[in-house]
Write a protein that holds these residues in place. Structure first.
Motif, PDB file in Angstrom:
ATOM      1  N   LEU A 200       0.828  -1.206   0.000  1.00  0.00           N
ATOM      2  CA  LEU A 200       0.000   0.000   0.000  1.00  0.00           C
ATOM      3  C   LEU A 200       0.865   1.260   0.000  1.00  0.00           C
ATOM      4  CD1 LEU A 200      -2.702  -0.906   2.672  1.00  0.00           C
ATOM      5  CD2 LEU A 200      -3.038  -0.688   0.214  1.00  0.00           C
ATOM      6  N   PRO A 201       0.482   2.255  -0.778  1.00  0.00           N
ATOM      7  CA  PRO A 201       1.174   3.543  -0.705  1.00  0.00           C
ATOM      8  C   PRO A 201       0.932   4.173   0.672  1.00  0.00           C
ATOM      9  CG  PRO A 201      -0.309   3.469  -2.608  1.00  0.00           C
ATOM     10  CD  PRO A 201      -0.574   2.258  -1.785  1.00  0.00           C
ATOM     11  N   TRP A 202       1.840   4.982   1.137  1.00  0.00           N
ATOM     12  CA  TRP A 202       1.685   5.583   2.472  1.00  0.00           C
ATOM     13  C   TRP A 202       0.513   6.546   2.518  1.00  0.00           C
ATOM     14  CZ3 TRP A 202       2.022  10.805   3.293  1.00  0.00           C
ATOM     15  CH2 TRP A 202       2.585  11.564   2.268  1.00  0.00           C
ATOM     16  N   THR A 203       0.027   6.983   1.364  1.00  0.00           N
ATOM     17  CA  THR A 203      -1.088   7.929   1.295  1.00  0.00           C
ATOM     18  C   THR A 203      -2.456   7.263   1.414  1.00  0.00           C
ATOM     19  OG1 THR A 203      -1.011   7.761  -1.114  1.00  0.00           O
ATOM     20  CG2 THR A 203       0.195   9.587  -0.112  1.00  0.00           C
ATOM     21  N   VAL A 204      -2.500   5.951   1.385  1.00  0.00           N
ATOM     22  CA  VAL A 204      -3.773   5.224   1.434  1.00  0.00           C
ATOM     23  C   VAL A 204      -4.147   4.916   2.878  1.00  0.00           C
ATOM     24  CG1 VAL A 204      -4.914   3.044   0.852  1.00  0.00           C
ATOM     25  CG2 VAL A 204      -3.541   4.235  -0.853  1.00  0.00           C
TER      26      VAL A 204
ATOM     27  N   GLU B  19      -9.827   4.759   1.749  1.00  0.00           N
ATOM     28  CA  GLU B  19      -9.417   4.496   0.372  1.00  0.00           C
ATOM     29  C   GLU B  19      -9.335   3.001   0.096  1.00  0.00           C
ATOM     30  OE1 GLU B  19      -8.019   8.534   1.507  1.00  0.00           O
ATOM     31  OE2 GLU B  19      -7.756   6.574   2.436  1.00  0.00           O
TER      32      GLU B  19
ATOM     33  N   GLN C 114     -12.912   1.718  -0.214  1.00  0.00           N
ATOM     34  CA  GLN C 114     -13.492   2.173  -1.473  1.00  0.00           C
ATOM     35  C   GLN C 114     -12.962   1.368  -2.654  1.00  0.00           C
ATOM     36  OE1 GLN C 114     -13.000   6.349  -2.140  1.00  0.00           O
ATOM     37  NE2 GLN C 114     -13.941   6.286  -4.149  1.00  0.00           N
ATOM     38  N   TYR C 115     -11.654   1.135  -2.693  1.00  0.00           N
ATOM     39  CA  TYR C 115     -11.080   0.378  -3.805  1.00  0.00           C
ATOM     40  C   TYR C 115     -11.652  -1.040  -3.859  1.00  0.00           C
ATOM     41  CZ  TYR C 115      -7.886  -2.193  -6.744  1.00  0.00           C
ATOM     42  OH  TYR C 115      -7.379  -3.004  -7.732  1.00  0.00           O
TER      43      TYR C 115
ATOM     44  N   LEU D 160      -3.230   0.627  -6.951  1.00  0.00           N
ATOM     45  CA  LEU D 160      -3.859   1.687  -6.171  1.00  0.00           C
ATOM     46  C   LEU D 160      -2.865   2.821  -6.007  1.00  0.00           C
ATOM     47  CD1 LEU D 160      -6.334   2.628  -4.591  1.00  0.00           C
ATOM     48  CD2 LEU D 160      -5.479   1.363  -2.624  1.00  0.00           C
ATOM     49  N   GLU D 161      -3.234   3.985  -6.501  1.00  0.00           N
ATOM     50  CA  GLU D 161      -2.376   5.177  -6.464  1.00  0.00           C
ATOM     51  C   GLU D 161      -0.972   4.890  -6.998  1.00  0.00           C
ATOM     52  OE1 GLU D 161      -2.496   7.389  -2.825  1.00  0.00           O
ATOM     53  OE2 GLU D 161      -4.669   7.371  -2.769  1.00  0.00           O
ATOM     54  N   GLY D 162      -0.922   4.108  -8.076  1.00  0.00           N
ATOM     55  CA  GLY D 162       0.346   3.828  -8.751  1.00  0.00           C
ATOM     56  C   GLY D 162       1.128   2.642  -8.210  1.00  0.00           C
ATOM     57  N   ASN D 163       0.736   2.093  -7.087  1.00  0.00           N
ATOM     58  CA  ASN D 163       1.424   0.926  -6.519  1.00  0.00           C
ATOM     59  C   ASN D 163       0.706  -0.363  -6.903  1.00  0.00           C
ATOM     60  OD1 ASN D 163       2.954   2.864  -5.148  1.00  0.00           O
ATOM     61  ND2 ASN D 163       2.956   1.699  -3.247  1.00  0.00           N
TER      62      ASN D 163
END
Length: 85
Positions: free
Chosen positions: A16-20, A24, A27-28, A74-77
């Motif tokens: 997971l990206p640290w921003t998730v 999020e 939702q995904y 998810l968010e590029g990852n």
């Protein structure tokens, strides 16, 4: 018995990206089926994401749909998905 059935519908999500956050993540994975519970693991000391979490689906169809997806991004990852123990 219910907790055993629920654990059979729980997936580990790595990368997971640290921003998730939890919202999020929920939702995904809700596009694959009803999500009963989703949470991201955070470091107690820093408050930052540890890069993984768990998602529990309300039915086997959502669980299987998520696992059968070739690639999760998810968010590029690219996420690593596997059944949770």
């Amino acid at each position: 018995m219910a907790s055993v059935a629920r654990s059979l519908r729980k997936v580990f999500v790595g990368g997971l990206p640290w921003t998730v956050g939890t919202n999020e993540l929920r939702q995904y994975f809700s596009e694959f089926g009803h999500v009963v519970n989703a949470f991201v693991i955070f470091d107690r000391n820093t408050g930052l994401s540890r890069g993984y979490g768990f998602v529990t689906f309300g039915n086997p169809a959502g669980f299987n749909s998520a696992l059968n997806q070739q690639k999760h991004i998810l968010e590029g990852n690219v996420l690593q998905i596997q059944p949770a123990n």
